[in-house]
Design an enzyme around this catalytic site. Structure first.
Site, PDB file in Angstrom:
ATOM      1  N   GLU A 117       9.146   2.109  11.048  1.00  0.00           N
ATOM      2  CA  GLU A 117      10.069   3.315  11.049  1.00  0.00           C
ATOM      3  C   GLU A 117       9.488   4.635  11.055  1.00  0.00           C
ATOM      4  O   GLU A 117       8.589   4.803   9.880  1.00  0.00           O
ATOM      5  CB  GLU A 117      11.050   3.042   9.713  1.00  0.00           C
ATOM      6  N   LYS A 177       0.811  -1.192  -0.091  1.00  0.00           N
ATOM      7  CA  LYS A 177       0.052  -0.039  -0.100  1.00  0.00           C
ATOM      8  C   LYS A 177       0.855   1.242   0.133  1.00  0.00           C
ATOM      9  O   LYS A 177       1.625   1.677   1.162  1.00  0.00           O
ATOM     10  CB  LYS A 177      -1.054   0.036   1.303  1.00  0.00           C
ATOM     11  N   GLU A 231       8.485  17.230  15.353  1.00  0.00           N
ATOM     12  CA  GLU A 231       9.179  17.112  13.714  1.00  0.00           C
ATOM     13  C   GLU A 231       8.266  17.949  12.878  1.00  0.00           C
ATOM     14  O   GLU A 231       7.123  18.199  13.104  1.00  0.00           O
ATOM     15  CB  GLU A 231       9.050  15.581  13.562  1.00  0.00           C
ATOM     16  N   CYS A 266      13.490  11.643   6.793  1.00  0.00           N
ATOM     17  CA  CYS A 266      13.257  11.390   7.917  1.00  0.00           C
ATOM     18  C   CYS A 266      14.565  11.512   8.624  1.00  0.00           C
ATOM     19  O   CYS A 266      14.553  11.364  10.010  1.00  0.00           O
ATOM     20  CB  CYS A 266      12.815   9.857   8.167  1.00  0.00           C
TER      21      CYS A 266
HETATM   22  P1  NAP Z   1       1.940   8.816   7.291  1.00  0.00           P
HETATM   23  O1  NAP Z   1       0.700   9.879   7.010  1.00  0.00           O
HETATM   24  O2  NAP Z   1       1.863   8.095   8.589  1.00  0.00           O
HETATM   25  O3  NAP Z   1       1.602   7.894   5.974  1.00  0.00           O
HETATM   26  C1  NAP Z   1       2.476   6.633   5.834  1.00  0.00           C
HETATM   27  C2  NAP Z   1       1.698   5.496   5.030  1.00  0.00           C
HETATM   28  O4  NAP Z   1       0.711   5.243   5.972  1.00  0.00           O
HETATM   29  C3  NAP Z   1       0.841   6.044   3.733  1.00  0.00           C
HETATM   30  O5  NAP Z   1       0.852   5.183   2.908  1.00  0.00           O
HETATM   31  C4  NAP Z   1      -0.422   6.464   4.406  1.00  0.00           C
HETATM   32  O6  NAP Z   1      -1.385   6.310   3.305  1.00  0.00           O
HETATM   33  C5  NAP Z   1      -0.652   5.140   5.107  1.00  0.00           C
HETATM   34  N1  NAP Z   1      -1.564   5.218   6.146  1.00  0.00           N
HETATM   35  C6  NAP Z   1      -2.594   6.347   6.543  1.00  0.00           C
HETATM   36  N2  NAP Z   1      -3.462   6.084   7.459  1.00  0.00           N
HETATM   37  C7  NAP Z   1      -3.218   4.831   7.915  1.00  0.00           C
HETATM   38  C8  NAP Z   1      -3.800   3.775   8.696  1.00  0.00           C
HETATM   39  N3  NAP Z   1      -4.884   4.252   9.480  1.00  0.00           N
HETATM   40  N4  NAP Z   1      -3.310   2.752   8.647  1.00  0.00           N
HETATM   41  C9  NAP Z   1      -2.453   2.256   7.819  1.00  0.00           C
HETATM   42  N5  NAP Z   1      -2.002   2.967   6.864  1.00  0.00           N
HETATM   43  C10 NAP Z   1      -2.193   4.388   7.171  1.00  0.00           C
HETATM   44  O7  NAP Z   1       3.266   9.517   7.026  1.00  0.00           O
HETATM   45  P2  NAP Z   1       3.631  10.416   5.837  1.00  0.00           P
HETATM   46  O8  NAP Z   1       3.195  11.638   6.053  1.00  0.00           O
HETATM   47  O9  NAP Z   1       3.297   9.645   4.548  1.00  0.00           O
HETATM   48  O10 NAP Z   1       5.423  10.208   6.034  1.00  0.00           O
HETATM   49  C11 NAP Z   1       5.861  11.268   6.738  1.00  0.00           C
HETATM   50  C12 NAP Z   1       6.492  10.632   7.828  1.00  0.00           C
HETATM   51  O11 NAP Z   1       7.319   9.279   7.851  1.00  0.00           O
HETATM   52  C13 NAP Z   1       7.172  11.666   8.787  1.00  0.00           C
HETATM   53  O12 NAP Z   1       7.017  11.447  10.162  1.00  0.00           O
HETATM   54  C14 NAP Z   1       8.844  10.784   8.517  1.00  0.00           C
HETATM   55  O13 NAP Z   1       9.740  10.959   9.496  1.00  0.00           O
HETATM   56  C15 NAP Z   1       8.511   9.491   8.369  1.00  0.00           C
HETATM   57  N6  NAP Z   1       9.396   8.678   7.948  1.00  0.00           N
HETATM   58  C16 NAP Z   1      10.279   7.750   8.351  1.00  0.00           C
HETATM   59  C17 NAP Z   1      11.228   7.197   7.929  1.00  0.00           C
HETATM   60  C18 NAP Z   1      12.106   6.317   8.707  1.00  0.00           C
HETATM   61  O14 NAP Z   1      12.753   5.383   7.934  1.00  0.00           O
HETATM   62  N7  NAP Z   1      12.245   6.366   9.910  1.00  0.00           N
HETATM   63  C19 NAP Z   1      11.415   7.288   6.463  1.00  0.00           C
HETATM   64  C20 NAP Z   1      10.620   8.206   5.794  1.00  0.00           C
HETATM   65  C21 NAP Z   1       9.650   8.906   6.475  1.00  0.00           C
HETATM   66  P3  NAP Z   1      -2.028   7.567   2.595  1.00  0.00           P
HETATM   67  O15 NAP Z   1      -0.846   8.275   1.878  1.00  0.00           O
HETATM   68  O16 NAP Z   1      -3.250   7.240   1.810  1.00  0.00           O
HETATM   69  O17 NAP Z   1      -2.604   8.591   3.786  1.00  0.00           O
END
Ligand code: NAP
Length: 482
Positions: A249, A174, A384, A283
């Site tokens: 992560e 997904k 963040e 990240c």
């Molecule tokens: P996000 O909003 O948590 O979304 C991540 C993924 O989860 C997307 O595919 C999203 O789908 C999906 N998602 C949303 N609601 C969900 C639910 N209830 N159940 C399961 N999946 C769900 O994060 P983001 O805004 O895409 O990414 C930014 C964050 O990622 C930042 O906090 C960053 O630090 C972190 N990040 C961490 C790493 C690491 O390796 N530590 C690497 C990259 C990014 P939708 O897009 O359809 O909402």
């Protein structure tokens, strides 16, 4: 020209369940890149069912033969390298050179884990009993769900898919709704490589709806998630009810410590690179520069001057350093933190505004921003932001800097700039983070070593390198009397 449509991929077939959602260029929202099929909960169930059906044959196939599919997919992506990189810049906004670097990394990740197919080792150890042979072999964990974010839309799907597949698991992927095309291109390559039907399934659409369906899908045995702490923590709770294996992560508030003995110019360059490249949407980006008192003022001035030279704009144009925020919601989040920063730390030393006018009006552009004299209790030092915003903080000495660096619930990446070898080792052992860089930017990792954080940033086994196999495989232990 018709807008291209990108269907889901379930059980080896491209499937369109009706509704669609738009994928637009964040540098120019007038550009519609494509229409993606909006998956429903039923699609997740079908995908998980297809993955379960495909599992026995895929798991039984010898691992080098599984690797051959990955090598072939890498070859196909390599042939389309320029197109896949341009797609990424158009959907995510990062500059074309950054996108090319990421696609190259995704291809290399596929080749690296394809090679692991010939090395998937277990253990053979001597028994305490005569004529007993004992050993442990690796086995896949089963059907795994992979949920990925938009900021590395090719590398993160690659670094989850490739180890999952080489270990013999089958997958439901997904991708993030804001940038699904880069992951779609990988699935397209796997399909064209002849991957057996059902081994990889791709369902795009709303994370809320699909996430709920995925975590409840009966065949699921594990889930690997990269994204926000909020979603990751919720998935963890749900997964634990079913005892699913889980890997998370999540966010960071990464520091770069700059000591007075650092190579000054290199430290400026590394800090600016880590804070602002990819629009601060990594990240592992640096969002706190913790600078030793003795060079604080000079270093701050140099940071501001270097930042002034950065060019913001459409990442497809040559010479651009920084692209847009991914979407309006993310830009609004950054603007909100800029306001908080103004209240807490006063006017920024540079930046602080949304860019508009020629070349900017249809995109989500924000000036790279530096707040000075930020103190550890301020919101902009603790939360963040995920945008081009750097908080510069003053430290008395190394010990004070390390204390400030560790004073956060996060622990993903951390960096030090110094020429003092004792300080380097004090830092390596004392820093509370999973990734440590010395005299390099805090961002910019390679795929051959373990990747992941500590504290609230991560949970479960590490990703990438040989460590990735520990999440995607289990052991079967055999005692054999002969
Ligand atoms: P996000 O909003 O948590 O979304 C991540 C993924 O989860 C997307 O595919 C999203 O789908 C999906 N998602 C949303 N609601 C969900 C639910 N209830 N159940 C399961 N999946 C769900 O994060 P983001 O805004 O895409 O990414 C930014 C964050 O990622 C930042 O906090 C960053 O630090 C972190 N990040 C961490 C790493 C690491 O390796 N530590 C690497 C990259 C990014 P939708 O897009 O359809 O909402």
């Amino acid at each position: 020209m018709d807008t291209p449509a990108f269907p889901n991929y379930i059980d080896g077939r491209w499937t369109d369940s009706g509704a669609q959602f738009e994928n637009r260029n964040p540098a120019n929202t007038g550009e519609l890149i494509g229409l993606f099929t909006k998956g429903r909960a039923q699609d997740i169930d079908d995908a998980a069912g297809a993955a379960a059906n495909a599992l026995p044959a895929w798991a039984r196939m010898n691992a080098p033969a599984r690797g051959a599919f990955l090598f072939k997919a890498a070859e196909i992506l390599d042939r389309r390298f320029d197109q896949v990189a341009a797609d990424m810049t158009r959907e995510e906004g990062k500059t074309l050179p950054e996108a090319k670097g990421e696609v190259r990394r995704a291809i290399n990740i596929f080749r690296y884990f394809a090679g692991e197919g010939s090395r998937l080792n277990g253990f053979v150890v001597p028994s305490e009993r005569d004529r007993v042979h004992m050993f442990a072999i690796r086995k896949p964990i089963g059907v795994v769900g992979l949920v990925t974010p938009w900021n590395f839309p090719s590398a993160i799907p690659a670094w989850k898919l490739a180890p999952a597949l080489i270990c013999g698991n089958t997958v439901v992927l997904k991708p993030a709704s804001a940038a699904p095309l880069s992951a779609w291109r990988i699935v397209e390559a796997l399909h064209e490589a002849g991957l057996p039907k059902g081994v990889v399934n791709f369902v795009a659409g709303s994370g809320g709806e699909l996430g709920q369906a995925l975590i409840q899908a009966p065949p699921l045995r594990g889930i690997s998630f990269t994204g926000s702490c909020q979603i990751g923590n919720w998935l963890h709770q749900e997964a634990s009810k079913r005892r699913l294996r889980i890997q998370l992560e999540m966010g960071g508030k990464n520091p770069t410590i700059v000591l007075a003995d650092a190579d000054f110019n290199a430290a400026v360059e590394n800090t600016v690179n880590a804070a602002f490249f990819s629009t601060g949407q990594k990240c592992t980006a640096t969002s706190r520069a913790i600078v030793e008192d003795a060079i604080y003022d000079r270093f701050l001035d140099a940071l501001v001057e270097r930042t002034r030279k950065l060019k913001v704009g459409d990442g497809m144009q040559p010479g651009i350093d920084i692209g847009p925020c991914i979407d309006k919601a993310q830009m609004d989040t950054v603007l909100r933190y800029l306001e908080i920063g103004r209240q807490e730390a006063g006017a920024p030393r540079i930046g602080g505004r949304q860019l508009d006018g020629e070349g900017f009006a249809k995109g989500y552009f924000i000036e790279p921003t530096i707040f000075a004299d930020v103190t550890p209790e301020m919101t902009i030092a603790r939360e963040e932001i995920f945008g081009p915003v750097l908080a510069v903080m003053r430290a008395r000495d190394f010990e004070d800097a390390l204390r400030i660096a560790n004073d956060t619930p996060f622990g993903l990446s951390t960096s030090i700039q110094t020429t003092n070898i004792s300080r380097v080792f004090d830092f390596v052992y004392g820093a509370e983070a999973g990734l440590i860089t010395v005299n390099l930017p805090s961002a910019g990792v390679e795929y051959t070593l373990p990747f992941g954080g500590t504290k609230d940033s991560s949970f479960g086994p590490k990703e990438q390198g040989p460590a990735a196999l520990e999440f995607y495989s289990d052991y079967k232990t055999v005692y054999l009397k002969y």
